[in-house]
Write a protein that holds these residues in place. Structure first.
Motif, PDB file in Angstrom:
ATOM      1  N   GLU A  90      48.131 -30.608 -15.986  1.00 25.06           N
ATOM      2  CA  GLU A  90      47.752 -30.506 -15.042  1.00 25.06           C
ATOM      3  C   GLU A  90      49.848 -31.312 -14.700  1.00 25.06           C
ATOM      4  O   GLU A  90      48.980 -32.356 -14.040  1.00 25.06           O
ATOM      5  N   GLY A  91      50.451 -31.446 -14.434  1.00 27.53           N
ATOM      6  CA  GLY A  91      52.003 -32.150 -13.785  1.00 27.53           C
ATOM      7  C   GLY A  91      51.609 -33.683 -14.927  1.00 27.53           C
ATOM      8  O   GLY A  91      52.133 -33.042 -16.228  1.00 27.53           O
ATOM      9  N   ASP A  92      51.427 -34.313 -14.728  1.00 26.43           N
ATOM     10  CA  ASP A  92      51.395 -35.261 -15.492  1.00 26.43           C
ATOM     11  C   ASP A  92      50.110 -36.010 -16.109  1.00 26.43           C
ATOM     12  O   ASP A  92      49.910 -36.811 -17.012  1.00 26.43           O
ATOM     13  N   ASP A  93      48.892 -35.069 -15.672  1.00 29.78           N
ATOM     14  CA  ASP A  93      47.348 -36.039 -15.871  1.00 29.78           C
ATOM     15  C   ASP A  93      46.821 -34.259 -17.282  1.00 29.78           C
ATOM     16  O   ASP A  93      47.706 -33.453 -17.861  1.00 29.78           O
ATOM     17  N   PHE A  94      46.783 -35.304 -18.007  1.00 32.25           N
ATOM     18  CA  PHE A  94      46.086 -35.031 -19.759  1.00 32.25           C
ATOM     19  C   PHE A  94      44.494 -35.231 -19.876  1.00 32.25           C
ATOM     20  O   PHE A  94      44.314 -35.517 -19.388  1.00 32.25           O
ATOM     21  N   VAL A  95      44.171 -34.138 -20.832  1.00 28.80           N
ATOM     22  CA  VAL A  95      43.011 -34.465 -20.973  1.00 28.80           C
ATOM     23  C   VAL A  95      43.691 -33.664 -22.015  1.00 28.80           C
ATOM     24  O   VAL A  95      43.600 -32.554 -22.408  1.00 28.80           O
ATOM     25  N   GLY A 112      53.445 -42.183 -16.906  1.00 27.50           N
ATOM     26  CA  GLY A 112      54.277 -42.840 -16.158  1.00 27.50           C
ATOM     27  C   GLY A 112      53.155 -43.520 -15.054  1.00 27.50           C
ATOM     28  O   GLY A 112      53.664 -44.083 -14.588  1.00 27.50           O
ATOM     29  N   ALA A 113      51.650 -43.581 -16.050  1.00 25.41           N
ATOM     30  CA  ALA A 113      50.999 -43.881 -14.661  1.00 25.41           C
ATOM     31  C   ALA A 113      51.219 -45.955 -15.560  1.00 25.41           C
ATOM     32  O   ALA A 113      50.086 -46.484 -14.955  1.00 25.41           O
ATOM     33  N   GLY A 114      51.522 -46.667 -15.942  1.00 27.58           N
ATOM     34  CA  GLY A 114      51.388 -47.346 -16.705  1.00 27.58           C
ATOM     35  C   GLY A 114      50.204 -47.945 -17.761  1.00 27.58           C
ATOM     36  O   GLY A 114      49.723 -46.499 -18.149  1.00 27.58           O
ATOM     37  N   ALA A 130      51.790 -43.676 -21.574  1.00 30.70           N
ATOM     38  CA  ALA A 130      51.948 -42.373 -21.731  1.00 30.70           C
ATOM     39  C   ALA A 130      53.132 -42.344 -21.023  1.00 30.70           C
ATOM     40  O   ALA A 130      53.681 -42.726 -19.838  1.00 30.70           O
ATOM     41  N   SER A 131      54.428 -41.922 -21.558  1.00 34.47           N
ATOM     42  CA  SER A 131      56.094 -42.179 -20.944  1.00 34.47           C
ATOM     43  C   SER A 131      56.804 -40.377 -21.649  1.00 34.47           C
ATOM     44  O   SER A 131      56.019 -40.252 -22.606  1.00 34.47           O
ATOM     45  N   TRP A 132      56.929 -39.962 -20.443  1.00 35.22           N
ATOM     46  CA  TRP A 132      58.148 -38.606 -20.993  1.00 35.22           C
ATOM     47  C   TRP A 132      59.579 -39.370 -21.049  1.00 35.22           C
ATOM     48  O   TRP A 132      60.134 -40.049 -20.604  1.00 35.22           O
ATOM     49  N   GLU A 133      59.951 -39.313 -22.840  1.00 36.21           N
ATOM     50  CA  GLU A 133      60.727 -39.827 -23.303  1.00 36.21           C
ATOM     51  C   GLU A 133      61.828 -38.034 -24.372  1.00 36.21           C
ATOM     52  O   GLU A 133      61.646 -38.417 -25.146  1.00 36.21           O
ATOM     53  N   ALA A 136      60.426 -35.692 -25.233  1.00 37.12           N
ATOM     54  CA  ALA A 136      59.383 -35.850 -26.083  1.00 37.12           C
ATOM     55  C   ALA A 136      57.463 -36.050 -25.264  1.00 37.12           C
ATOM     56  O   ALA A 136      57.994 -37.365 -24.201  1.00 37.12           O
ATOM     57  N   LEU A 137      56.251 -36.639 -25.513  1.00 31.55           N
ATOM     58  CA  LEU A 137      55.795 -37.421 -25.081  1.00 31.55           C
ATOM     59  C   LEU A 137      55.172 -38.404 -26.014  1.00 31.55           C
ATOM     60  O   LEU A 137      54.363 -38.239 -26.605  1.00 31.55           O
ATOM     61  N   VAL A 138      55.048 -39.537 -25.793  1.00 34.50           N
ATOM     62  CA  VAL A 138      54.819 -41.031 -25.704  1.00 34.50           C
ATOM     63  C   VAL A 138      53.908 -41.614 -26.052  1.00 34.50           C
ATOM     64  O   VAL A 138      53.777 -42.237 -24.498  1.00 34.50           O
ATOM     65  N   LEU A 139      52.983 -42.085 -26.719  1.00 34.19           N
ATOM     66  CA  LEU A 139      52.131 -43.038 -26.044  1.00 34.19           C
ATOM     67  C   LEU A 139      51.776 -44.016 -27.537  1.00 34.19           C
ATOM     68  O   LEU A 139      52.003 -44.049 -28.277  1.00 34.19           O
ATOM     69  N   ARG A 140      52.239 -45.321 -26.538  1.00 35.80           N
ATOM     70  CA  ARG A 140      52.023 -46.458 -26.840  1.00 35.80           C
ATOM     71  C   ARG A 140      50.924 -46.872 -26.512  1.00 35.80           C
ATOM     72  O   ARG A 140      50.438 -47.440 -25.586  1.00 35.80           O
ATOM     73  N   SER A 141      50.062 -47.322 -27.816  1.00 32.59           N
ATOM     74  CA  SER A 141      48.545 -47.214 -27.526  1.00 32.59           C
ATOM     75  C   SER A 141      48.365 -49.038 -28.270  1.00 32.59           C
ATOM     76  O   SER A 141      49.207 -49.787 -29.035  1.00 32.59           O
ATOM     77  N   ARG A 142      47.244 -49.819 -27.932  1.00 31.92           N
ATOM     78  CA  ARG A 142      46.794 -50.631 -28.357  1.00 31.92           C
ATOM     79  C   ARG A 142      45.245 -50.835 -28.630  1.00 31.92           C
ATOM     80  O   ARG A 142      44.342 -50.238 -27.833  1.00 31.92           O
ATOM     81  N   SER A 143      43.753 -51.352 -29.079  1.00 30.85           N
ATOM     82  CA  SER A 143      42.580 -51.412 -29.609  1.00 30.85           C
ATOM     83  C   SER A 143      42.406 -52.349 -28.319  1.00 30.85           C
ATOM     84  O   SER A 143      43.275 -52.957 -27.493  1.00 30.85           O
TER      85      SER A 143
END
Length: 292
Positions: A90-95, A112-114, A130-133, A136-143
Motif C-alpha cells: 500500500e503505497g510505500d508500506d510492504f508486508v 523511504g522511512a530509514g 528500503a528505497s526505490w532505485e 527496483a526496490l532495494v533492501l540494505r540489511s544488517r543483522s
C-alpha cells in the motif's frame, strides 16, 4: 538594458518574490513524489521460487547464516518450487509473508522511512533500509549484531519477479513465478513442515460482518486463566515441549501476535523469542490447512 521582463521573479521584490517560487517548488516536489510511488512496480501477489542463478551458498554465507541452516537450506534445494512469498503493498508500506522454509515469517517495512527493525526469511531479527532505485526496490540489511548483508534488488521482469544480490562470488538471482493463492497455499504449507488443520465455524453461525470484532493490531500475552498445561496436553503437544513452555511460564509477556484482518480473512503472525510463525484462516470457508 533590460534583462528581465518579469520583475516579480527578481530578488529585488523581497520575500514575496522568494516565497511564491518556493511554494511552487514544494508543490512540484510533492507531486513528483506521488507520481514516483504510483509508477513504482507493484509486487503484490503470491510468488513461488522457480529457479536460482548463481552461487546461493555464497549468498547465505555472506548473509551470516550458520553452517547448520545453510546445510538445511541446501538439502531443501534452496526452496526451489517450495519457497513462496506473498506480498502486499500500500503505497510505500510492504508486508511480505515468506513460507516454505524452516519457518514462516512476516516482514514489514516502509520504503523511504530509514532503518527499521523487522525479521528476515529465516526468522532472525534484522534491520533494513528500503528505497526505490531505478524501478527496483532495494533492501540494505544488517543483522541485529550489526553485520552488513548483501543488498537485495527486487524488480519485475514480466511475467516474473526477480530478487538480485551481489555476493563475494558474483551475482545471485532468485526468479519467482506468479502462483495462484489456492495452489500456493497448499504448496507452501507442505514445504514449511507439519501443518495443523483448522476447523472454522460456518459464517452463518457468526454475527453479521458489521458487528464482528476487528482483531487487527499487535497483541501481547499478558496473563492466562485456567489450566494451560491441560490445554497443551489435549492439543497433542509432546511432554518435552509442554515442560519447556511451563518453564518459560507459557510465554506470558513474551508471545506477541500481529493480526491483519480484512473481512473474513485473517493473517496472524505469532512471535516469541525471535521465532515467527505466520498462519492464515478464512472464516466461513470450511476446513483449511494452515500453520499453528
Amino acid at each position: 538594458c533590460s534583462r528581465s521582463s518579469s520583475p516579480r521573479s527578481r530578488l529585488a521584490r523581497g520575500d514575496e518574490a522568494v516565497t511564491a517560487p518556493a511554494a511552487t517548488l514544494v508543490a512540484e516536489a510533492e507531486s513528483t513524489a506521488s507520481v514516483a510511488v504510483a509508477a513504482a512496480p507493484d509486487f503484490s501477489g503470491r510468488w513461488l521460487l522457480e529457479s536460482i542463478e548463481g552461487d546461493m551458498e555464497a549468498l547465505l554465507v555472506d548473509s551470516g547464516m550458520s553452517w547448520a541452516k545453510r546445510k538445511l537450506a541446501k538439502g531443501m534445494g534452496y526452496g526451489v518450487n517450495r519457497f513462496s512469498q506473498e506480498i502486499r503493498r500500500e503505497g510505500d508500506d510492504f508486508v511480505i509473508v515468506s513460507e516454505g522454509g524452516p519457518v514462516a515469517t512476516t516482514m514489514r517495512f516502509r520504503a523511504g522511512a530509514g532503518e527499521q527493525r523487522t525479521v528476515g526469511p529465516d526468522g532472525a531479527p534484522i534491520y533494513v533500509t528500503a528505497s526505490w532505485e531505478g524501478g527496483a526496490l532495494v533492501l540494505r540489511s544488517r543483522s541485529a549484531q550489526g553485520a552488513a548483508m548483501p543488498a537485495q534488488r527486487r524488480y519485475l521482469d514480466p511475467p516474473r519477479m526477480v530478487i538480485e544480490a551481489v555476493t563475494s562470488k558474483g551475482v545471485v538471482r532468485r526468479i519467482f513465478a506468479s502462483a495462484s493463492p489456492r495452489r500456493d497455499l497448499s504448496t507452501a504449507a507442505a514445504g514449511a513442515g507439519p501443518a495443523i488443520v483448522a476447523a472454522v465455524a460456518p459464517a452463518a453461525a457468526l454475527t453479521t460482518p458489521q458487528s464482528r470484532p476487528d482483531f487487527s493490531g499487535r497483541w501481547m500475552l499478558r496473563s492466562i486463566e485456567g489450566d494451560f498445561e491441560a490445554f497443551l496436553r489435549d492439543a497433542g503437544v509432546p511432554w518435552t515441549r509442554r515442560k519447556l513452555a511451563q518453564h518459560r511460564e507459557f510465554y506470558v509477556g513474551r508471545l506477541v501476535q500481529e493480526i491483519s484482518q480484512d473481512g473474513d480473512e485473517l493473517d496472524i503472525a505469532s512471535e516469541r523469542e525471535g521465532r515467527v510463525v505466520a498462519s492464515r484462516i478464512v472464516v466461513g470457508a470450511g476446513e483449511q490447512e494452515t500453520l499453528g
